[in-house]
Design an enzyme around this catalytic site. Structure first.
Site, PDB file in Angstrom:
ATOM      1  N   ASP A 480       0.972  -1.114  -0.014  1.00 48.71           N
ATOM      2  CA  ASP A 480      -0.087  -0.227  -0.021  1.00 48.71           C
ATOM      3  C   ASP A 480       0.761   1.144  -0.056  1.00 48.71           C
ATOM      4  O   ASP A 480       1.977   1.136   0.097  1.00 48.71           O
ATOM      5  CB  ASP A 480      -0.888  -0.154   1.367  1.00 48.71           C
ATOM      6  CG  ASP A 480      -2.224   0.724   1.129  1.00 48.71           C
ATOM      7  OD1 ASP A 480      -2.276   1.513   0.095  1.00 48.71           O
ATOM      8  OD2 ASP A 480      -3.032   0.338   1.950  1.00 48.71           O
ATOM      9  N   ASP A 550     -10.435   2.305  -3.581  1.00 46.19           N
ATOM     10  CA  ASP A 550     -11.136   2.000  -2.397  1.00 46.19           C
ATOM     11  C   ASP A 550     -12.845   2.073  -2.504  1.00 46.19           C
ATOM     12  O   ASP A 550     -13.373   1.617  -1.552  1.00 46.19           O
ATOM     13  CB  ASP A 550     -10.640   2.967  -1.245  1.00 46.19           C
ATOM     14  CG  ASP A 550      -9.484   2.552  -0.588  1.00 46.19           C
ATOM     15  OD1 ASP A 550      -8.893   1.260  -0.813  1.00 46.19           O
ATOM     16  OD2 ASP A 550      -8.716   3.490   0.143  1.00 46.19           O
TER      17      ASP A 550
HETATM   18  C1  DGJ Z   1      -5.997   1.640   1.735  1.00 39.05           C
HETATM   19  C2  DGJ Z   1      -6.154   0.662   0.995  1.00 39.05           C
HETATM   20  O1  DGJ Z   1      -6.641   1.081  -0.365  1.00 39.05           O
HETATM   21  C3  DGJ Z   1      -7.231  -0.339   1.492  1.00 39.05           C
HETATM   22  O2  DGJ Z   1      -7.615  -1.190   0.784  1.00 39.05           O
HETATM   23  C4  DGJ Z   1      -6.660  -0.602   2.982  1.00 39.05           C
HETATM   24  O3  DGJ Z   1      -5.709  -1.595   2.677  1.00 39.05           O
HETATM   25  C5  DGJ Z   1      -6.262   0.491   3.855  1.00 39.05           C
HETATM   26  N1  DGJ Z   1      -5.191   1.314   3.125  1.00 39.05           N
HETATM   27  C6  DGJ Z   1      -5.477  -0.185   4.930  1.00 39.05           C
HETATM   28  O4  DGJ Z   1      -4.708   0.884   5.816  1.00 39.05           O
END
Ligand code: DGJ
Length: 727
Positions: A480, A550
């Site tokens: 991430d 997201d």
């Molecule tokens: C952002 C990501 O896009 C989510 O899927 C998740 O992993 C969160 N971060 C976790 O902090």
């Protein structure tokens, strides 16, 4: 594939689908002639004659008289492969270099060579082409007033309608030079009647599609956020006005790069259009000592004479066959359950074990433990940087053992490039962060950025992530990156080199990916950046899939996945069935099926009926996903940005199987609604798995699939077509 016709000083790069022509003028300028459909005859004069104009003559330094260019060359108007800066051409130039305070540069032909294959770029990701796949033309050019050289390269493949372009700037001067702009790509069109398509967005709204006509002046599509970003994507298309998915000339351009980028599209008063693309030039200044060189990120140009679908398919084939890494294929095909939306950071060992036990009932084959397992992390205010298991919170070994007992693979979330001020790493190495001492630094999600321009930081991260991967059996890593890069400043680089910051930061990130992906070739890495903030070809070189957004609302996802598909194949788009209540589970699953397919909810809370719906889509996944969606051709049929429908079909390469997805957005009454399939074989017979009837390919493409029903909001239809021998 590459010819040099010496008497005309003409280069022809070609394959059965495309031709790319340019020639060397008498003065050594590379003049662009043509890029498009395969063309065997070219008339240089008729392409370059722009009539009488004052820009055809020059004051000769040799004869001290007015002379006329003997070939049709008009400064500032002729199309150039590598326009000069501040010399003969005042449109935006691709290269600007400060040499002892002067900034004009004008590169002229010196020599060329043609060879099989394509060079791997130093420190940068690039398409992986074998010697037998392609030929490369390298041209060496020299600035007329200094010892600065450019090595310009073009690669053409045997079949794909694409040209890869790159350039390297070499400092052979006695002193330093500062490169302040280094765009990889320049392509000129002798026309301006073109439409620009690009993909702006935001967090949870990535890659929305926008189309606009070119007009005089310039348009910049760019990121200055230190990553390719949610806001724009490093790709654009230029097309005939009115070109659609299946008709018209379409030119696609993309960069293999994850950092700040720019696409500048300008139209001149003469009605020509020029695309320049490369590393964004603001805050960019790369210093080269004598003997050093600068390599630009690779650019790809794709041409289609049959609309956008065909250009997307070219991108898709190139990405699947020549960019994404091969390792971890089994893992890539496992249906995963990710813990994030099911519990965020609110978990302990027992809860995760319960997730894993239930994962089987929904058909998951891999469990991924997302954020919250390390340091002292129960919310997002602490511990990034401390890549040690929080043993008070989770027993990672037991979790992994439970996965194995249940026959599941195991995956883990990391965010290596970041650090929270509340972390042991920051307390011990406050000098490792991005940003100047003594000023307020922008926090975002309570985190700061680690300075990956510094090799020590990269080495530390390589070691700490390797320790985790060596200690536990981990099949998959979700990598991430949850903030933009602000306060650009590296203590490591020192004051004279801050103009290199953004590019070197990304080079450090690539180095880290290189270290970890080569040390753990069996592990499948998925990219992520607050959803799709780093969805680009640079990342795909290391991570064969990227969490697309997201936003897991399936209706919003229709738009995001649709926009993403213009360059990136379905198989690269991380897509999960979530708990979002806006549609039923079947629809959510059908939409996720056109990505990597997985789940992201609390599996203990799913009812029997929903499990049944999910399992039906799982069956389709197992039977058809790899061949049809993973490796097949995608055709977009109805555009949700322009209509109430989203429809697309994936067709296996042998045209024997296909899956069509149709979703409407607003409610609609009964009305005639025939959705015409694309890409099937007209002569084949296909069984429609929905109505169980048999239709010819011609019928399905000319008449269409009858969906003339009452449609509630967000009704979805997923229809499998399978070839049969007879009715
Ligand atoms: C952002 C990501 O896009 C989510 O899927 C998740 O992993 C969160 N971060 C976790 O902090």
């Amino acid at each position: 594939m590459i010819d040099f016709i010496a008497e005309k000083r003409l280069f022809h790069l070609y394959n059965e689908n495309i031709s790319y022509y340019f020639y060397i003028t008498e003065k050594g300028i590379l003049q662009h002639l043509y890029f498009g459909k395969r063309l065997d005859d070219i008339d240089i004069e008729s392409l370059t004659d722009l009539g009488e104009d004052w820009s055809r003559t020059y004051f000769s330094s040799e004869t001290k008289k007015e002379e006329m260019y003997r070939d049709f060359y008009y400064y500032d108007h002729s199309m150039s492969e590598l326009p000069s800066h501040g010399a003969m051409d005042v449109k935006l130039s691709p290269i600007v270099i400060d040499i002892d305070g002067r900034q004009d540069c004008d590169f002229r032909f010196r020599s060329y060579r043609i060879f099989s294959g394509k060079k791997k770029l130093r420190d940068l990701p690039s398409f992986r082409l074998e010697e037998s796949d392609c030929q490369t033309l390298e041209i060496l050019l020299k600035d007329i007033a200094s010892e600065t050289y450019v090595l310009l390269s073009y690669t053409v493949m045997e079949k794909e309608a694409a040209i890869f372009r790159n350039l390297e700037i070499l400092n052979k001067n006695a002193g330093i030079i500062d490169v302040t702009r280094a765009f990889t790509l320049t392509l000129e069109f002798p026309r301006k009647d073109l439409e620009l398509t690009h993909f702006p967005g935001d967090w949870c709204l990535e890659r929305q599609m926008r189309k606009e006509k070119l007009t005089e002046g310039s348009k910049r599509i760019r990121s200055r956020l230190g990553r390719s970003s949610h806001e724009h994507n490093p790709c654009v298309f230029l097309s005939d006005i009115g070109a659609d998915e299946n008709h018209g000339d379409v030119y696609g351009f993309a960069l293999v790069y994850t950092g700040n980028f720019s696409f500048d599209i300008s139209v001149s008063k003469w009605g020509s259009a020029r695309v320049n693309a490369g590393i964004d030039d603001e805050d960019f200044c790369f210093r080269l000592n004598p003997g050093e060189s600068f390599i630009c990120p690779e650019a790809v140009m794709v041409y289609s004479e049959k609309g956008f679908n065909s250009s997307s398919q070219t991108f898709h084939d190139l990405i699947r066959d020549h960019l994404i890494p091969r390792h971890g294929t089994d893992t890539k095909e496992a249906i995963l359950l990710n813990s994030w939306e099911g519990c965020y950071m609110d978990f302990d060992t027992e809860k995760m074990i319960a997730f894993i036990r239930h994962a089987k009932t929904i058909g998951a084959e891999m469990f991924v433990l997302d954020d919250g397992w390390f340091g002292r992390r129960d919310d997002d205010s602490s511990s990034l940087g401390d890549w040690r298991v929080n043993t008070e919170k989770v027993d990672l070994r037991r979790i992994i053992d439970t996965c194995h007992e249940e026959g599941l693979k195991f995956g883990l979330w990391i965010e290596p490039e970041m650090v929270n001020p509340d972390s042991d790493l920051f307390r011990t190495r406050p000098d490792w962060i991005v940003g100047r001492d003594g000023i307020d630094l922008a926090l975002s999600r309570h985190q700061l950025v680690l300075d990956t321009t510094n090799p020590e930081v990269v080495a530390y991260l390589t070691q700490s992530i390797s320790d985790i991967l060596n200690t536990y059996e981990i099949d998959y890593v979700k990598w991430d990156h949850n903030r933009n890069i602000l306060n650009p400043y590296s203590r490591y680089l020192g004051d004279k080199r801050q103009g290199e910051f953004f590019h070197r930061l990304i080079l450090g990130v690539y180095r880290l990916f290189e270290n970890l992906t080569s040390a753990f070739p069996e592990v499948m890495f998925e990219g992520c950046a607050s959803g799709g903030g780093r969805f680009d070809l640079g990342m795909l070189y290391y991570t064969p899939q990227i969490w697309c957004s997201d936003e897991t609302d399936p209706v919003q996802r229709l738009f995001i996945q649709y926009g993403t598909s213009y360059v990136y194949p379905c198989i690269t788009m991380g897509a999960h069935v979530s708990k979002n209540p806006i549609t039923c589970y079947r629809t959510k699953a059908e939409i996720a099926l056109f990505g990597t397919y997985g789940f992201e909810f609390d599996p203990r809370k799913i009812g029997e009926e929903d499990i049944g719906e999910i399992r039906k889509v799982n069956d389709i996944f197992h039977r058809y996903h790899r061949e049809v969606i993973g490796e097949g051709n995608l055709y977009r049929i109805c555009n949700p940005f322009e209509s109430n429908y989203m429809a697309q079909i994936c067709v296996s390469k042998n045209q024997e199987r296909a899956i069509l997805l149709f979703v409407n957005i607003l409610k609609e009454n009964n009305s005639y609604r025939f959705i015409k399939a694309v890409g099937l074989n007209r002569a084949f017979l296909y069984r429609n798995h929905r109505d169980k009837k048999i239709y010819s390919g011609a019928y399905l493409m000319d008449v269409g699939v009858n969906l003339s029903f009452w449609l509630d909001e967000f009704s979805s239809f997923l229809i499998v077509f399978e070839r049969v021998e007879s009715r």
